[in-house]
Design an enzyme around this catalytic site. Structure first.
Site, PDB file in Angstrom:
ATOM      1  N   PRO A 131       0.787  -1.224   0.000  1.00 13.79           N
ATOM      2  CA  PRO A 131       0.000   0.000   0.000  1.00 13.79           C
ATOM      3  C   PRO A 131       0.825   1.283   0.000  1.00 13.79           C
ATOM      4  O   PRO A 131       1.826   1.388   0.702  1.00 13.79           O
ATOM      5  CB  PRO A 131      -0.831  -0.102   1.285  1.00 13.79           C
ATOM      6  N   ASN A 132       0.336   2.217  -0.782  1.00 11.55           N
ATOM      7  CA  ASN A 132       0.855   3.593  -0.891  1.00 11.55           C
ATOM      8  C   ASN A 132       2.148   3.704  -1.687  1.00 11.55           C
ATOM      9  O   ASN A 132       2.600   4.825  -1.958  1.00 11.55           O
ATOM     10  CB  ASN A 132       1.026   4.231   0.499  1.00 11.55           C
ATOM     11  N   ARG A 145      13.714   3.855  12.193  1.00  8.92           N
ATOM     12  CA  ARG A 145      12.515   4.702  12.179  1.00  8.92           C
ATOM     13  C   ARG A 145      11.669   4.436  13.440  1.00  8.92           C
ATOM     14  O   ARG A 145      12.181   4.003  14.453  1.00  8.92           O
ATOM     15  CB  ARG A 145      11.755   4.452  10.871  1.00  8.92           C
ATOM     16  N   HIS A 199      12.794  -3.137   1.715  1.00  4.67           N
ATOM     17  CA  HIS A 199      12.272  -1.819   2.067  1.00  4.67           C
ATOM     18  C   HIS A 199      13.190  -0.749   1.499  1.00  4.67           C
ATOM     19  O   HIS A 199      14.417  -0.926   1.466  1.00  4.67           O
ATOM     20  CB  HIS A 199      12.184  -1.648   3.583  1.00  4.67           C
ATOM     21  N   TYR A 226      11.635   8.781   1.229  1.00  2.00           N
ATOM     22  CA  TYR A 226      11.628   7.788   0.154  1.00  2.00           C
ATOM     23  C   TYR A 226      12.286   8.256  -1.140  1.00  2.00           C
ATOM     24  O   TYR A 226      12.366   7.486  -2.101  1.00  2.00           O
ATOM     25  CB  TYR A 226      10.188   7.340  -0.128  1.00  2.00           C
ATOM     26  N   ARG A 256       5.199  12.383  -2.606  1.00  5.77           N
ATOM     27  CA  ARG A 256       5.179  12.910  -1.236  1.00  5.77           C
ATOM     28  C   ARG A 256       6.305  12.264  -0.438  1.00  5.77           C
ATOM     29  O   ARG A 256       6.830  11.221  -0.815  1.00  5.77           O
ATOM     30  CB  ARG A 256       3.832  12.598  -0.577  1.00  5.77           C
ATOM     31  N   ASN A 298       7.976  -5.895  -1.124  1.00  3.04           N
ATOM     32  CA  ASN A 298       7.923  -4.716  -0.253  1.00  3.04           C
ATOM     33  C   ASN A 298       6.473  -4.610   0.194  1.00  3.04           C
ATOM     34  O   ASN A 298       5.625  -4.046  -0.518  1.00  3.04           O
ATOM     35  CB  ASN A 298       8.369  -3.433  -0.964  1.00  3.04           C
ATOM     36  N   ALA A 315       3.307  -1.006   4.697  1.00  2.00           N
ATOM     37  CA  ALA A 315       2.775  -1.028   6.071  1.00  2.00           C
ATOM     38  C   ALA A 315       2.291  -2.420   6.487  1.00  2.00           C
ATOM     39  O   ALA A 315       2.291  -2.749   7.686  1.00  2.00           O
ATOM     40  CB  ALA A 315       1.645  -0.015   6.201  1.00  2.00           C
ATOM     41  N   GLU A 368      12.274 -10.079   1.621  1.00  2.00           N
ATOM     42  CA  GLU A 368      11.621  -8.861   2.129  1.00  2.00           C
ATOM     43  C   GLU A 368      12.496  -7.656   1.811  1.00  2.00           C
ATOM     44  O   GLU A 368      13.699  -7.677   2.101  1.00  2.00           O
ATOM     45  CB  GLU A 368      11.441  -8.977   3.646  1.00  2.00           C
TER      46      GLU A 368
HETATM   47  O1  CA2 Z   1      10.718   1.668   3.493  1.00  2.00           O
HETATM   48  C1  CA2 Z   1       9.850   0.999   2.924  1.00  2.00           C
HETATM   49  O2  CA2 Z   1       9.984   0.528   1.794  1.00  2.00           O
HETATM   50  C2  CA2 Z   1       8.504   0.770   3.627  1.00  2.00           C
HETATM   51  O3  CA2 Z   1       8.057  -0.522   3.281  1.00  2.00           O
HETATM   52  C3  CA2 Z   1       7.574   1.833   3.093  1.00  2.00           C
HETATM   53  C4  CA2 Z   1       6.201   1.798   3.757  1.00  2.00           C
HETATM   54  C5  CA2 Z   1       6.326   1.803   5.273  1.00  2.00           C
HETATM   55  O4  CA2 Z   1       5.042   1.640   5.859  1.00  2.00           O
HETATM   56  C6  CA2 Z   1       7.247   0.714   5.776  1.00  2.00           C
HETATM   57  O5  CA2 Z   1       7.359   0.821   7.190  1.00  2.00           O
HETATM   58  C7  CA2 Z   1       8.613   0.836   5.150  1.00  2.00           C
HETATM   59  C8  CA2 Z   1       5.368   3.009   3.315  1.00  2.00           C
HETATM   60  C9  CA2 Z   1       5.158   3.103   1.837  1.00  2.00           C
HETATM   61  C10 CA2 Z   1       4.384   4.358   1.558  1.00  2.00           C
HETATM   62  O6  CA2 Z   1       5.127   5.136   0.655  1.00  2.00           O
HETATM   63  C11 CA2 Z   1       4.791   6.435   0.509  1.00  2.00           C
HETATM   64  C12 CA2 Z   1       5.330   7.081  -0.574  1.00  2.00           C
HETATM   65  C13 CA2 Z   1       5.043   8.403  -0.785  1.00  2.00           C
HETATM   66  C14 CA2 Z   1       4.215   9.088   0.072  1.00  2.00           C
HETATM   67  C15 CA2 Z   1       3.676   8.452   1.149  1.00  2.00           C
HETATM   68  C16 CA2 Z   1       3.957   7.115   1.359  1.00  2.00           C
END
Ligand code: CA2
Length: 144
Positions: free
Chosen positions: A9-10, A106, A99, A22, A17, A73, A76, A97
């Site tokens: 997700p996301n 974090r 990230h 990221y 953003r 990946n 969340a 896995e």
């Molecule tokens: O670091 C990673 O790849 C994560 O899997 C990214 C997830 C986070 O919940 C994990 O703890 C670590 C979040 C992905 C959401 O990505 C966004 C990108 C742009 C704006 C908002 C969120």
């Protein structure tokens, strides 16, 4: 060697953003990097993203017999999804896995991965390069 990249997700919002966490790269641009490295190593790639836990679970289940390695990946869902963990365990397809960020550096709620115990290993903290490193890990998944 067929590699299935799954994104949770996301991750479709990458590059739009939170660039301080990221980076500015989009998921489509990461896919290009993955395909380039996979081609160099002679691997085929399927690259998918979903915001739905059930869809990710279904893709993991369907990977059996179709893909040699899953690179996941779970975003969340890494920290919440017993369903994904059970699917990875049940399918038996070696799963890596990954990230973008270093989840251990974090918030505390990101320190726990429910999927880690059923994955071969983790790659985290290298931004888009986590995905490229995962291609290299995947094609060598049976080496110790
Ligand atoms: O670091 C990673 O790849 C994560 O899997 C990214 C997830 C986070 O919940 C994990 O703890 C670590 C979040 C992905 C959401 O990505 C966004 C990108 C742009 C704006 C908002 C969120």
């Amino acid at each position: 060697m067929k590699l299935l990249f799954l994104n949770g997700p996301n991750l479709n919002m990458l590059g739009q953003r939170e660039p301080e966490i990221y980076g500015h790269i989009t998921l489509a641009e990461i896919e290009v990097k993955v395909r380039e490295r996979a081609a160099e190593l002679g691997a085929e790639v399927e690259f998918r993203q979903s915001n739905l836990e059930g869809e990710l679970v279904a893709w993991v289940q369907q990977a059996k017999g179709r893909f040699d390695v899953i690179v996941l990946n779970a975003a969340a869902y890494t920290h919440t999804s017993i369903a994904l963990r059970d699917a990875i365990g049940a399918t038996g397809v070696p799963t890596i896995e990954i990230h973008l960020s270093n989840t251990q550096a974090r918030e505390k709620f990101r320190h726990k991965s429910l999927i880690a115990p059923v994955c071969r290993g983790q790659i985290a903290g290298f931004g888009a390069n986590s995905y490229v490193l995962a291609v290299e890990a995947a094609v060598n998944v049976n080496e110790k």
